[in-house]
Scaffold this motif. Structure first.
Motif, PDB file in Angstrom:
ATOM      1  N   TRP A   1       0.853  -1.187   0.000  1.00 39.10           N
ATOM      2  CA  TRP A   1       0.000   0.000   0.000  1.00 39.10           C
ATOM      3  C   TRP A   1       0.887   1.234   0.000  1.00 39.10           C
ATOM      4  CZ3 TRP A   1      -4.878   0.525  -1.159  1.00 39.10           C
ATOM      5  CH2 TRP A   1      -5.501   1.750  -0.912  1.00 39.10           C
TER       6      TRP A   1
ATOM      7  N   GLY B   1      -6.893   4.161   4.299  1.00 38.53           N
ATOM      8  CA  GLY B   1      -5.777   3.577   3.558  1.00 38.53           C
ATOM      9  C   GLY B   1      -5.348   2.234   4.106  1.00 38.53           C
TER      10      GLY B   1
ATOM     11  N   ASP C   1     -12.868   4.114   3.463  1.00 37.64           N
ATOM     12  CA  ASP C   1     -12.041   4.488   2.321  1.00 37.64           C
ATOM     13  C   ASP C   1     -12.817   4.193   1.049  1.00 37.64           C
ATOM     14  OD1 ASP C   1      -8.725   5.009   2.152  1.00 37.64           O
ATOM     15  OD2 ASP C   1      -9.714   4.439   0.287  1.00 37.64           O
TER      16      ASP C   1
ATOM     17  N   ASN D   1     -11.343   3.227  -1.730  1.00 35.10           N
ATOM     18  CA  ASN D   1     -10.657   2.139  -2.423  1.00 35.10           C
ATOM     19  C   ASN D   1     -11.036   0.799  -1.791  1.00 35.10           C
ATOM     20  OD1 ASN D   1      -8.640   0.242  -3.330  1.00 35.10           O
ATOM     21  ND2 ASN D   1      -7.398   1.985  -3.956  1.00 35.10           N
TER      22      ASN D   1
ATOM     23  N   VAL E   1      -9.621  -2.032  -1.972  1.00 39.42           N
ATOM     24  CA  VAL E   1      -8.458  -2.730  -1.416  1.00 39.42           C
ATOM     25  C   VAL E   1      -8.203  -2.244   0.010  1.00 39.42           C
ATOM     26  CG1 VAL E   1      -5.985  -3.140  -1.642  1.00 39.42           C
ATOM     27  CG2 VAL E   1      -7.429  -3.091  -3.684  1.00 39.42           C
ATOM     28  N   ALA E   2      -8.287  -0.930   0.207  1.00 35.45           N
ATOM     29  CA  ALA E   2      -8.096  -0.370   1.545  1.00 35.45           C
ATOM     30  C   ALA E   2      -9.176  -0.869   2.499  1.00 35.45           C
ATOM     31  CB  ALA E   2      -8.108   1.154   1.482  1.00 35.45           C
TER      32      ALA E   2
ATOM     33  N   ASN F   1      -4.008   8.067 -13.464  1.00 36.23           N
ATOM     34  CA  ASN F   1      -4.404   7.337 -14.667  1.00 36.23           C
ATOM     35  C   ASN F   1      -3.714   7.930 -15.894  1.00 36.23           C
ATOM     36  OD1 ASN F   1      -5.716   5.846 -16.643  1.00 36.23           O
ATOM     37  ND2 ASN F   1      -7.518   7.176 -16.647  1.00 36.23           N
TER      38      ASN F   1
END
Length: 435
Positions: free
Chosen positions: A41, A167, A186, A188, A190-191, A403
């Motif tokens: 991360w 995060g 979050d 995200n 994944v977070a 991006n």
């Protein structure tokens, strides 16, 4: 209704930043038991710094006129207890102060001295080695609870630390460690998963979760090795390829040149001591292409700079610099350049020596990669469900700092050269993993 006046917190008056920073730097090299090993991360916050900042933010400054007497009383008792019973747990930086307190408890009647003792405690608690020591945990949690209730918190409740951009989860984890409740969120996913594992699953399932992860991780590894073996054929000496290193290519726009430039920021393959390995460029002037040699035990003097700098490409033949804008245009025309990329080197696992190394790519490797691409196409065509085997969503056409794909003509998420993701998805779909 009278408004309660709050005292300054410790963080508002002082903080042993130098000592905390030293613990934070050391933490970067710690792997066993650290949450950083769960998943990579970016911009992880050091646990040491988070732990210290949370304590200093929750505890009032005892030297402040508005500090509740009950907090001063408990803090004085705890620091006295540490001076009498826990000198062996303190650092050299803190020990002299607490030795003096053990000889004269009245020193803590000086509120500035009490403040300094609390800051010493925080500095030592920031040490990774002390993060699970019961004495540190008990004292920090008691002070957190007393401070919370003394400052108006409901008796029996705990302070709430909110981190809306959690995060990697360092702040909510440390909030729980020092006796607070935590709310983490979050955008995200994944977070979110990282935080659920750290804050919910590990406390709930403990060793059982670790055992299940090892069990099913090993199962997936074994099954993957069987099904993907044809894409990682063993070398004649028995070593197994584990990674293929590619480089996109463009054409030099220098006058009269037109050489092929492999886009490589660095020629280093590994930079660890005696295992340092790098690539050396070998010029083929007839074909205007670059070949490679592998340099083992290489030093900085042996290795040239890469062929890419700030998006521009430097030709190894004529030295002409093709601008970043021209590089982007060429790659746009090549739809990202993945299909024309060159296979440069192979990372391999040698069972005889037990070490990993590199070798140059061969025609066999190129054929293997082509076979993998063909296999993936066949599997995609045979797939009947609406979900694709590999990501194929459209990319946001507006490039920005994160991006950059549209700048290079990549409008779709590129499909992997090897059907590894397809395999893992199928493996997970076919098994029910429960804890």
């Amino acid at each position: 209704m009278a408004t309660m006046k709050y005292p300054k917190r410790l963080i508002e008056v002082d903080l042993p930043i130098k000592r905390i920073s030293a613990h934070a730097r050391r933490e970067k090299s710690i792997r066993h038991g650290h949450i950083s090993t769960l998943h990579i991360w970016w911009a992880r916050r050091p646990l040491a710094a988070c732990r210290a900042v949370i304590c200093a933010s929750l505890w009032p400054d005892p030297a402040d006129d508005l500090c509740p007497d009950i907090f001063r009383k408990v803090a004085r008792e705890q620091m006295t207890r540490w001076a009498k019973n826990n000198l062996h747990l303190l650092s050299e930086d803190s020990r002299s102060r607490f030795v003096a307190i053990s000889k004269d408890e009245q020193k803590l009647d000086d509120l500035l001295e009490l403040r300094a003792a609390l800051l010493d405690f925080i500095a030592d608690f920031a040490n990774w080695d002390n993060s699970t020591v019961p004495e540190y945990l008990e004292t920090s949690r008691l002070l957190t609870q007393v401070a919370h209730e003394a400052l108006g918190g409901e008796p029996g409740s705990r302070p709430l630390v909110v981190d809306p951009f959690a995060g990697g989860g360092a702040i909510p984890l440390e909030a729980l460690r020092v006796g607070a409740d935590a709310f983490a969120s979050d955008l995200n996913p994944v977070a979110v998963l990282l935080n659920k594992v750290v804050l919910e699953y590990i406390p709930k399932y403990g060793q059982k979760l670790a055992d299940e992860v090892r069990k099913w991780g090993q199962w997936i590894k074994e099954q993957a090795e069987k099904e993907l073996a044809e894409f990682y054929p063993k070398d004649p000496d028995g070593a197994t390829p584990i990674a293929y290193l590619w480089a996109r290519v463009i054409q030099c726009e220098g006058p009269g040149c037109g050489a092929e430039i492999p886009m490589m920021r660095s020629l280093w393959l590994a930079k660890k001591g005696k295992k340092s390995t790098a690539l050396r460029l070998v010029h083929d002037h007839d074909s205007k292409k670059i070949n490679f040699e592998i340099i083992k035990n290489s030093t900085a003097n042996d290795v040239l700079t890469g062929t890419v700098a700030r998006g521009s490409a430097i030709c190894p033949f004529c030295g002409f610099t093709t601008s970043a804008k021209s590089v982007q245009e060429q790659l746009k025309n090549a739809k990202g350049g993945a299909s024309s990329a060159r296979l440069i080197a192979v990372r391999r696992d040698d069972p005889k020596s037990g070490e990993r190394g590199f070798r140059l790519a061969t025609d066999v490797d190129v054929q293997v990669a082509a076979g993998a691409i063909q296999k993936l196409k066949i599997n995609i065509q045979a797939k009947k469900s609406e979900l694709s085997l590999v990501p194929d969503e459209k990319v946001n056409p507006l490039p920005h700092s994160v991006n950059r794909l549209p700048m290079y003509g990549m409008r779709d998420l590129e499909k992997n050269n090897l059907p590894i993701k397809e395999y893992y998805k199928k493996a997970i779909d076919n098994q029910s993993v429960t804890c």
